[in-house]
Design a protein around this motif. Structure first.
Motif, PDB file in Angstrom:
ATOM      1  N   ALA A  25      80.449  52.063  14.794  1.00  0.00           N
ATOM      2  CA  ALA A  25      80.149  52.731  13.527  1.00  0.00           C
ATOM      3  C   ALA A  25      78.752  53.336  13.620  1.00  0.00           C
ATOM      4  N   HIS A  26      78.518  54.414  12.881  1.00  0.00           N
ATOM      5  CA  HIS A  26      77.236  55.111  12.934  1.00  0.00           C
ATOM      6  C   HIS A  26      76.556  55.064  11.581  1.00  0.00           C
ATOM      7  N   ARG A  27      75.255  54.857  11.593  1.00  0.00           N
ATOM      8  CA  ARG A  27      74.467  54.878  10.369  1.00  0.00           C
ATOM      9  C   ARG A  27      74.019  56.308  10.116  1.00  0.00           C
ATOM     10  N   VAL A  28      74.260  56.771   8.910  1.00  0.00           N
ATOM     11  CA  VAL A  28      73.903  58.132   8.527  1.00  0.00           C
ATOM     12  C   VAL A  28      72.961  58.037   7.340  1.00  0.00           C
ATOM     13  N   SER A  29      71.808  58.681   7.459  1.00  0.00           N
ATOM     14  CA  SER A  29      70.881  58.682   6.318  1.00  0.00           C
ATOM     15  C   SER A  29      70.719  60.116   5.827  1.00  0.00           C
ATOM     16  N   PRO A  30      71.184  60.397   4.620  1.00  0.00           N
ATOM     17  CA  PRO A  30      71.028  61.750   4.074  1.00  0.00           C
ATOM     18  C   PRO A  30      69.550  62.048   3.810  1.00  0.00           C
ATOM     19  N   GLU A  31      69.162  63.325   3.989  1.00  0.00           N
ATOM     20  CA  GLU A  31      67.754  63.701   3.808  1.00  0.00           C
ATOM     21  C   GLU A  31      67.322  63.617   2.346  1.00  0.00           C
ATOM     22  N   SER A  32      68.246  63.813   1.420  1.00  0.00           N
ATOM     23  CA  SER A  32      67.864  63.862   0.014  1.00  0.00           C
ATOM     24  C   SER A  32      67.632  62.476  -0.587  1.00  0.00           C
ATOM     25  N   SER A  33      68.262  61.436  -0.030  1.00  0.00           N
ATOM     26  CA  SER A  33      68.087  60.111  -0.622  1.00  0.00           C
ATOM     27  C   SER A  33      67.559  59.133   0.430  1.00  0.00           C
ATOM     28  N   SER A  34      67.055  58.021  -0.031  1.00  0.00           N
ATOM     29  CA  SER A  34      66.483  57.037   0.883  1.00  0.00           C
ATOM     30  C   SER A  34      67.526  56.017   1.353  1.00  0.00           C
ATOM     31  N   SER A  35      68.724  56.011   0.746  1.00  0.00           N
ATOM     32  CA  SER A  35      69.749  55.039   1.133  1.00  0.00           C
ATOM     33  C   SER A  35      70.421  55.472   2.430  1.00  0.00           C
ATOM     34  N   THR A  36      70.953  54.498   3.137  1.00  0.00           N
ATOM     35  CA  THR A  36      71.679  54.799   4.374  1.00  0.00           C
ATOM     36  C   THR A  36      73.153  54.472   4.179  1.00  0.00           C
ATOM     37  N   LYS A  37      73.986  55.249   4.817  1.00  0.00           N
ATOM     38  CA  LYS A  37      75.425  55.042   4.745  1.00  0.00           C
ATOM     39  C   LYS A  37      75.963  54.856   6.158  1.00  0.00           C
ATOM     40  N   TRP A  38      77.106  54.215   6.223  1.00  0.00           N
ATOM     41  CA  TRP A  38      77.757  53.985   7.504  1.00  0.00           C
ATOM     42  C   TRP A  38      79.016  54.828   7.599  1.00  0.00           C
ATOM     43  N   ARG A  39      79.208  55.438   8.756  1.00  0.00           N
ATOM     44  CA  ARG A  39      80.439  56.174   9.042  1.00  0.00           C
ATOM     45  C   ARG A  39      81.304  55.318   9.957  1.00  0.00           C
ATOM     46  N   ARG A  40      82.582  55.390   9.728  1.00  0.00           N
ATOM     47  CA  ARG A  40      83.499  54.595  10.539  1.00  0.00           C
ATOM     48  C   ARG A  40      83.471  55.075  11.993  1.00  0.00           C
ATOM     49  N   PRO A  41      83.899  54.217  12.930  1.00  0.00           N
ATOM     50  CA  PRO A  41      83.957  54.651  14.332  1.00  0.00           C
ATOM     51  C   PRO A  41      84.993  55.756  14.516  1.00  0.00           C
ATOM     52  N   LEU A  42      84.776  56.585  15.513  1.00  0.00           N
ATOM     53  CA  LEU A  42      85.719  57.668  15.773  1.00  0.00           C
ATOM     54  C   LEU A  42      87.061  57.142  16.279  1.00  0.00           C
ATOM     55  N   VAL A  43      87.040  55.990  16.945  1.00  0.00           N
ATOM     56  CA  VAL A  43      88.261  55.362  17.447  1.00  0.00           C
ATOM     57  C   VAL A  43      88.367  53.994  16.786  1.00  0.00           C
ATOM     58  N   SER A  44      89.460  53.743  16.067  1.00  0.00           N
ATOM     59  CA  SER A  44      89.609  52.466  15.360  1.00  0.00           C
ATOM     60  C   SER A  44      89.837  51.327  16.351  1.00  0.00           C
ATOM     61  N   LYS A  45      89.624  50.107  15.885  1.00  0.00           N
ATOM     62  CA  LYS A  45      89.790  48.936  16.752  1.00  0.00           C
ATOM     63  C   LYS A  45      91.247  48.777  17.187  1.00  0.00           C
TER      64      LYS A  45
END
Length: 155
Positions: A25-45
């Motif tokens: 999974a990848h952590r994505v932090s939008p430039e407009s807000s200080s919170s971080t979000k997680w994106r699911r992996p490109l290939v599921s388990k």
């Protein structure tokens, strides 16, 4: 982007392009807000486990060819946190299930065939005797029999 890959399932394409990062999974932090979000992996388990098992069945486990998408890199295996209960000594190895039993019909096929052959011995004589007895047990079609049936129908 990398060179054009041959047509393959998207999970393999992501593994070819991104390697082991496609399984994380990848952590994505939008430039407009200080919170971080997680994106699911490109290939599921689930799909990763399917591809891993396929590589083991085909004998390509241990190496991965990024051009063809064949194989599985052992570094991609999930690390086993509970090593004391691990069934194998290799870290990151998953427990492989034994192959499923075939249907009982397939397992007992020879036994059933032998039983049927023993039952079929002398079956022609038994069938012949059955038809002879059936013919003998039929009532005789004479005048009395016909008259009796007519009286039954008239009542």
């Amino acid at each position: 982007m990398a060179a054009k890959l041959p047509k393959m399932r998207s999970a393999l394409r992501h593994l070819c392009l991104h390697g082991g990062d496609a399984l994380k999974a990848h952590r994505v932090s939008p430039e407009s807000s200080s919170s971080t979000k997680w994106r699911r992996p490109l290939v599921s388990k689930r799909v990763a486990a399917d591809l891993r098992k396929k590589a083991i069945r085909e004998g390509t486990y241990g190496s991965f060819n990024a051009q063809t998408g064949v194989g599985w890199d052992p570094q991609w295996d999930r690390k086993n946190n509970n090593t004391s209960s691990s069934s194998s000594s290799m870290p990151g190895s998953m427990h492989l299930r034994k192959p499923t039993k075939p249907n009982q019909q397939l397992r007992n096929r020879e036994e059933r065939a032998q039983r049927i052959e023993t039952l079929l011995e002398g079956m022609d004589d038994k069938i012949e005797n059955y038809y002879v007895e059936k013919q003998e047990n039929k009532p005789v079609k004479n005048f009395e029999h016909i008259f009796k049936n007519l009286l039954k129908k008239s009542r």
